[in-house]
Motif scaffolding. Structure first.
Motif, PDB file in Angstrom:
ATOM      1  N   GLN A 172       0.854  -1.200   0.000  1.00  0.00           N
ATOM      2  CA  GLN A 172       0.000   0.000   0.000  1.00  0.00           C
ATOM      3  C   GLN A 172       0.889   1.249   0.000  1.00  0.00           C
ATOM      4  O   GLN A 172       1.715   1.425   0.896  1.00  0.00           O
ATOM      5  CB  GLN A 172      -0.871  -0.024   1.266  1.00  0.00           C
ATOM      6  CG  GLN A 172      -1.777   1.174   1.421  1.00  0.00           C
ATOM      7  CD  GLN A 172      -2.733   0.968   2.590  1.00  0.00           C
ATOM      8  OE1 GLN A 172      -3.596   0.100   2.565  1.00  0.00           O
ATOM      9  NE2 GLN A 172      -2.575   1.757   3.630  1.00  0.00           N
ATOM     10  N   PRO A 173       0.733   2.101  -1.018  1.00  0.00           N
ATOM     11  CA  PRO A 173       1.548   3.313  -1.004  1.00  0.00           C
ATOM     12  C   PRO A 173       1.178   4.219   0.169  1.00  0.00           C
ATOM     13  O   PRO A 173      -0.004   4.417   0.435  1.00  0.00           O
ATOM     14  CB  PRO A 173       1.208   3.997  -2.344  1.00  0.00           C
ATOM     15  CG  PRO A 173      -0.088   3.392  -2.785  1.00  0.00           C
ATOM     16  CD  PRO A 173      -0.180   2.032  -2.159  1.00  0.00           C
ATOM     17  N   TRP A 175       0.279   7.459   1.809  1.00  0.00           N
ATOM     18  CA  TRP A 175      -0.547   8.465   1.136  1.00  0.00           C
ATOM     19  C   TRP A 175       0.282   9.610   0.571  1.00  0.00           C
ATOM     20  O   TRP A 175       0.136   9.979  -0.593  1.00  0.00           O
ATOM     21  CB  TRP A 175      -1.603   8.969   2.130  1.00  0.00           C
ATOM     22  CG  TRP A 175      -2.582   9.943   1.538  1.00  0.00           C
ATOM     23  CD1 TRP A 175      -2.690  11.280   1.804  1.00  0.00           C
ATOM     24  CD2 TRP A 175      -3.616   9.659   0.567  1.00  0.00           C
ATOM     25  NE1 TRP A 175      -3.701  11.839   1.072  1.00  0.00           N
ATOM     26  CE2 TRP A 175      -4.294  10.864   0.308  1.00  0.00           C
ATOM     27  CE3 TRP A 175      -4.024   8.501  -0.106  1.00  0.00           C
ATOM     28  CZ2 TRP A 175      -5.364  10.952  -0.583  1.00  0.00           C
ATOM     29  CZ3 TRP A 175      -5.083   8.586  -1.012  1.00  0.00           C
ATOM     30  CH2 TRP A 175      -5.734   9.800  -1.235  1.00  0.00           C
ATOM     31  N   ALA A 178       2.457   8.529  -2.477  1.00  0.00           N
ATOM     32  CA  ALA A 178       1.790   7.728  -3.516  1.00  0.00           C
ATOM     33  C   ALA A 178       2.261   8.127  -4.915  1.00  0.00           C
ATOM     34  O   ALA A 178       2.463   7.267  -5.777  1.00  0.00           O
ATOM     35  CB  ALA A 178       0.277   7.861  -3.399  1.00  0.00           C
ATOM     36  N   ASN A 179       2.474   9.420  -5.141  1.00  0.00           N
ATOM     37  CA  ASN A 179       2.887   9.841  -6.486  1.00  0.00           C
ATOM     38  C   ASN A 179       4.302   9.370  -6.817  1.00  0.00           C
ATOM     39  O   ASN A 179       4.669   9.237  -7.973  1.00  0.00           O
ATOM     40  CB  ASN A 179       2.769  11.369  -6.644  1.00  0.00           C
ATOM     41  CG  ASN A 179       3.580  12.119  -5.620  1.00  0.00           C
ATOM     42  OD1 ASN A 179       3.938  11.562  -4.580  1.00  0.00           O
ATOM     43  ND2 ASN A 179       3.893  13.379  -5.898  1.00  0.00           N
ATOM     44  N   THR A 182       3.738   4.708  -6.458  1.00  0.00           N
ATOM     45  CA  THR A 182       2.671   3.886  -7.055  1.00  0.00           C
ATOM     46  C   THR A 182       3.167   3.128  -8.288  1.00  0.00           C
ATOM     47  O   THR A 182       2.901   1.931  -8.447  1.00  0.00           O
ATOM     48  CB  THR A 182       1.436   4.748  -7.386  1.00  0.00           C
ATOM     49  OG1 THR A 182       0.946   5.287  -6.153  1.00  0.00           O
ATOM     50  CG2 THR A 182       0.327   3.922  -8.019  1.00  0.00           C
ATOM     51  N   LEU A 199      -5.175   0.111  -1.698  1.00  0.00           N
ATOM     52  CA  LEU A 199      -5.232   1.582  -1.748  1.00  0.00           C
ATOM     53  C   LEU A 199      -6.109   2.096  -0.618  1.00  0.00           C
ATOM     54  O   LEU A 199      -7.070   1.430  -0.223  1.00  0.00           O
ATOM     55  CB  LEU A 199      -5.810   2.049  -3.086  1.00  0.00           C
ATOM     56  CG  LEU A 199      -4.956   1.803  -4.320  1.00  0.00           C
ATOM     57  CD1 LEU A 199      -5.717   2.250  -5.575  1.00  0.00           C
ATOM     58  CD2 LEU A 199      -3.612   2.526  -4.243  1.00  0.00           C
TER      59      LEU A 199
END
Ligand code: SF4
Length: 208
Positions: A172-173, A175, A178-179, A182, A199
């Motif tokens: 799970q990236p 938050w 994440a960019n 991912t 996610l």
């Protein structure tokens, strides 16, 4: 019995918040669930998004009967016990009462303390900041590793080698990263199909 003894025995617990929502992440993503967030955590993740949970003393100590009564007010019969780090407490009395009332009991834990309680689903999310207690590995139904740094893939595999063979493994990236991660998570899962992606869909939906 004084309050400290009742906490030690799991008859009263520090409750930060409890709310009925949709489970946003992991295997049961999308399922309505009543979340019981216990106060207190000694793990210290740098990226923790509930740092206000860390000090147990800040939160009211509630009898488990009252915690369960509140859960019964809602239609869903899935409860997720989270924190903080819920395994800091003896979860035996709380989970026994929840089951008696017909709830499926789930937990989200870093596994940093000895396992307690009776659970239908154990989501184990190990953290680098405090070594998990060995009792978690045979209990975990789901291994969910947060990817915050490229070294977390190796960390994930280390824990995957310790859980049971039927444990569902997801990445799970984190938050805020994440960019950055991912794409590498997608590539990793495509080349390591024993993993899947989790996610935080509740954050996309802007619900608790
Ligand atoms: S284990 Fe959970 S509550 Fe504790 S610091 Fe880490 S993310 Fe925050």
């Amino acid at each position: 019995m004084d309050k400290a003894k009742k906490i030690k025995e799991g008859l009263m617990l520090p409750l930060m918040e409890a709310f009925y929502t949709i489970q946003g992440e992991g295997v049961h993503s999308g399922v309505p669930a009543y979340f019981i967030r216990l106060g207190g955590c000694d793990v210290g993740c740098v990226w923790c998004d509930v740092k206000e949970s860390w000090e147990a003393e800040k939160w009211p100590v509630i009898p488990v009967e009252e915690i369960v009564d509140r859960a019964c007010e809602f239609s869903g019969r899935m409860v997720v016990i989270t924190g903080g780090e819920p395994l800091m407490y003896n979860l035996g009395p709380l989970t026994a009462l929840l089951k008696k009332k017909g709830f499926a009991t789930h937990i989200e834990t870093s596994g940093a303390h000895p396992f307690s309680g009776s659970f239908d689903w154990v989501c184990f999310s190990p953290k680098k900041f405090k070594v998990p207690h060995p009792s978690i590995y045979e209990k975990a139904n789901e291994l969910k590793v947060v990817i915050f740094h490229k070294s977390d893939f190796e960390f994930a595999e280390k824990h995957a080698s310790l859980v049971q063979g039927n444990c569902i493994k997801s990445l799970q990236p984190e938050w805020s990263k994440a960019n950055i991660y991912t794409e590498s998570i997608v590539d990793y899962v495509k080349s390591h199909p024993d993993w899947k992606i989790s996610l935080q869909t509740h954050k996309f939906m802007d619900i608790p």
